[in-house]
Design an enzyme around this catalytic site. Structure first.
Site, PDB file in Angstrom:
ATOM      1  N   ARG A  89     -14.502  -7.148   1.373  1.00 18.85           N
ATOM      2  CA  ARG A  89     -13.067  -7.006   1.125  1.00 18.85           C
ATOM      3  C   ARG A  89     -12.332  -8.307   1.460  1.00 18.85           C
ATOM      4  O   ARG A  89     -11.466  -8.755   0.717  1.00 18.85           O
ATOM      5  CB  ARG A  89     -12.486  -5.852   1.960  1.00 18.85           C
ATOM      6  CG  ARG A  89     -12.851  -4.448   1.509  1.00 18.85           C
ATOM      7  CD  ARG A  89     -12.234  -4.074   0.174  1.00 18.85           C
ATOM      8  NE  ARG A  89     -10.787  -4.171   0.165  1.00 18.85           N
ATOM      9  CZ  ARG A  89      -9.940  -3.245   0.605  1.00 18.85           C
ATOM     10  NH1 ARG A  89     -10.403  -2.125   1.136  1.00 18.85           N
ATOM     11  NH2 ARG A  89      -8.634  -3.410   0.511  1.00 18.85           N
ATOM     12  N   ARG A 104       0.888  -1.174   0.000  1.00 20.66           N
ATOM     13  CA  ARG A 104       0.000   0.000   0.000  1.00 20.66           C
ATOM     14  C   ARG A 104       0.922   1.218   0.000  1.00 20.66           C
ATOM     15  O   ARG A 104       1.574   1.510   1.009  1.00 20.66           O
ATOM     16  CB  ARG A 104      -0.899  -0.047   1.247  1.00 20.66           C
ATOM     17  CG  ARG A 104      -1.923   1.068   1.368  1.00 20.66           C
ATOM     18  CD  ARG A 104      -2.756   0.802   2.623  1.00 20.66           C
ATOM     19  NE  ARG A 104      -3.628   1.912   2.974  1.00 20.66           N
ATOM     20  CZ  ARG A 104      -4.876   2.052   2.572  1.00 20.66           C
ATOM     21  NH1 ARG A 104      -5.400   1.146   1.770  1.00 20.66           N
ATOM     22  NH2 ARG A 104      -5.594   3.085   2.954  1.00 20.66           N
ATOM     23  N   CYS A 141     -16.021   3.391  -0.140  1.00 24.24           N
ATOM     24  CA  CYS A 141     -14.946   2.452   0.189  1.00 24.24           C
ATOM     25  C   CYS A 141     -14.467   2.586   1.635  1.00 24.24           C
ATOM     26  O   CYS A 141     -13.804   1.686   2.142  1.00 24.24           O
ATOM     27  CB  CYS A 141     -13.783   2.628  -0.769  1.00 24.24           C
ATOM     28  SG  CYS A 141     -13.063   4.281  -0.752  1.00 24.24           S
ATOM     29  N   GLN A 151      -9.927  -3.121  -3.949  1.00 23.62           N
ATOM     30  CA  GLN A 151     -11.184  -2.492  -3.550  1.00 23.62           C
ATOM     31  C   GLN A 151     -12.241  -2.663  -4.636  1.00 23.62           C
ATOM     32  O   GLN A 151     -13.390  -3.026  -4.361  1.00 23.62           O
ATOM     33  CB  GLN A 151     -10.961  -0.998  -3.280  1.00 23.62           C
ATOM     34  CG  GLN A 151     -12.215  -0.218  -2.946  1.00 23.62           C
ATOM     35  CD  GLN A 151     -12.811  -0.585  -1.610  1.00 23.62           C
ATOM     36  OE1 GLN A 151     -12.129  -0.572  -0.596  1.00 23.62           O
ATOM     37  NE2 GLN A 151     -14.095  -0.930  -1.589  1.00 23.62           N
ATOM     38  N   ASP A 185     -16.355   8.817  -2.626  1.00 23.92           N
ATOM     39  CA  ASP A 185     -15.149   8.596  -1.833  1.00 23.92           C
ATOM     40  C   ASP A 185     -14.764   9.932  -1.213  1.00 23.92           C
ATOM     41  O   ASP A 185     -15.326  10.982  -1.560  1.00 23.92           O
ATOM     42  CB  ASP A 185     -14.020   8.049  -2.717  1.00 23.92           C
ATOM     43  CG  ASP A 185     -12.828   7.527  -1.915  1.00 23.92           C
ATOM     44  OD1 ASP A 185     -12.935   7.438  -0.666  1.00 23.92           O
ATOM     45  OD2 ASP A 185     -11.792   7.211  -2.528  1.00 23.92           O
ATOM     46  N   HIS A 207      -6.728   1.200  -7.096  1.00 25.06           N
ATOM     47  CA  HIS A 207      -7.062   0.408  -5.903  1.00 25.06           C
ATOM     48  C   HIS A 207      -7.836  -0.829  -6.373  1.00 25.06           C
ATOM     49  O   HIS A 207      -9.032  -0.976  -6.101  1.00 25.06           O
ATOM     50  CB  HIS A 207      -7.911   1.244  -4.942  1.00 25.06           C
ATOM     51  CG  HIS A 207      -7.916   0.750  -3.535  1.00 25.06           C
ATOM     52  ND1 HIS A 207      -7.399  -0.473  -3.164  1.00 25.06           N
ATOM     53  CD2 HIS A 207      -8.402   1.318  -2.388  1.00 25.06           C
ATOM     54  CE1 HIS A 207      -7.559  -0.634  -1.856  1.00 25.06           C
ATOM     55  NE2 HIS A 207      -8.153   0.438  -1.364  1.00 25.06           N
TER      56      HIS A 207
END
Length: 314
Positions: A301, A109, A273, A139, A233, A136
């Site tokens: 997830r 990440r 998310c 996700q 988001d 991402h």
């Protein structure tokens, strides 16, 4: 027909075909069904080790990957940037060369996307993008899983709308996922907040041939008219703090409110998310209201990560 994905990297969704993405989503669904049926350990990765590198803090990415790996019988090792020799000047190339001799798969990440690409270039084992400034993909895989659970398996029949920053990394991956599967996504964003040119290029190369498309609409109310899915988001991500005041001012008309959701279909779902900045990009009445599926989305997830790990780890 998909035979094997073993040994593949997972840097962007553009690296995968429509059939491969569907295979991963169906695998995630099967893992979830088995988990809910009480099968908490599925020993597919016994003796395998996952290294998890975190430049950015995390709640869902860390816990979902760590629990996923352990529930597949393997082990996960958390590595913050400050704990690695990266913090003292060791190169990404050397870090990749060494780590990939110790572990079977690496998840990272990072801030800049080039770092995940460089890790993959010098790694002997699969590298998974747990988030970068541009993409991402993990996700987005769980997002599509959630949409299919809630709205059926045919993405092409749905009106999916993202409201907010059109240059958002989560949107970039959702764009690619939707487009590769042949669907269309509408992006409600102000001028100056369009998808990154590199992502548009990937979309044109890998999604458009499958019938995928996207549209930018400046009016958020027009964009969400009769929408099946409304997604947003945060407006200010980690690393964008210096732009906070300007971004909030520019994006304020794109806040997801009850009034906005009332323009979508009566059975529309709201997605985020997480983490959410309540009162900025979304109001409490929406994220806690009848439209919200964000908690199911977050739960998914783990099952999506299981599919990624099980299918890619040699």
């Amino acid at each position: 027909m998909v035979t094997s994905l073993k040994g593949r990297h997972f840097l962007t969704l553009a690296e995968y075909s429509r059939e491969e993405l569907l295979f991963m989503i169906r695998t995630a669904m099967q893992f979830k069904q088995r988990y809910l049926a009480g099968e908490r350990i599925i020993p597919l990765l016994v003796g395998r080790h996952l290294a998890m590198i975190f430049e950015k803090p995390s709640t869902r990415t860390r816990i979902s990957f760590e629990t996923a790996m352990k529930e597949l019988g393997g082990d996960a090792i958390y590595l913050s940037a400050s704990e690695l020799q990266l913090a003292r000047g060791e190169t990404i190339e050397d870090t990749a060369r060494v780590l990939s001799r110790y572990v079977d798969v690496i998840m990272a990440r990072v801030y800049e996307h080039y770092k995940i690409e460089k890790l993959a270039q010098y790694s002997r084992v699969p590298v998974i993008n747990g988030l970068s400034d541009l993409h991402h993909p993990a996700q987005a895989l769980s997002d599509v899983l959630t949409i299919m659970e809630k709205k059926g398996g045919d993405i092409t029949r749905l009106k999916i709308v993202f409201v907010g920053d059109g240059g958002d990394n989560v949107l970039h991956s959702l764009m690619l996922a939707t487009g590769i599967l042949g669907g269309k996504i509408i992006i409600a964003s102000p001028k100056g907040y369009e998808p990154h040119p590199s992502v548009v290029k990937l979309f044109n190369e890998h999604a458009s041939p499958n019938g995928g498309s996207y549209e930018i609409e400046r009016d958020p109310f027009k964009a969400v008219e009769n929408a099946d899915v409304v997604y947003t988001d945060v407006w200010v991500s980690m690393g964008q703090e210096k732009e906070k005041e300007k971004r909030i001012k520019d994006l304020e008309p794109y806040r997801v409110t009850v009034e906005l959701m009332n323009h979508a279909k009566p059975d529309a779902i709201f997605m985020h998310c997480l983490p959410a900045h309540r009162g900025e990009e979304v109001v409490n009445e929406v994220i806690d209201g009848k439209w919200s599926v964000v908690w199911d989305q977050a739960e998914n997830r783990k099952h999506a990560q299981k599919a990624i790990l099980a299918l890619l780890t040699p």
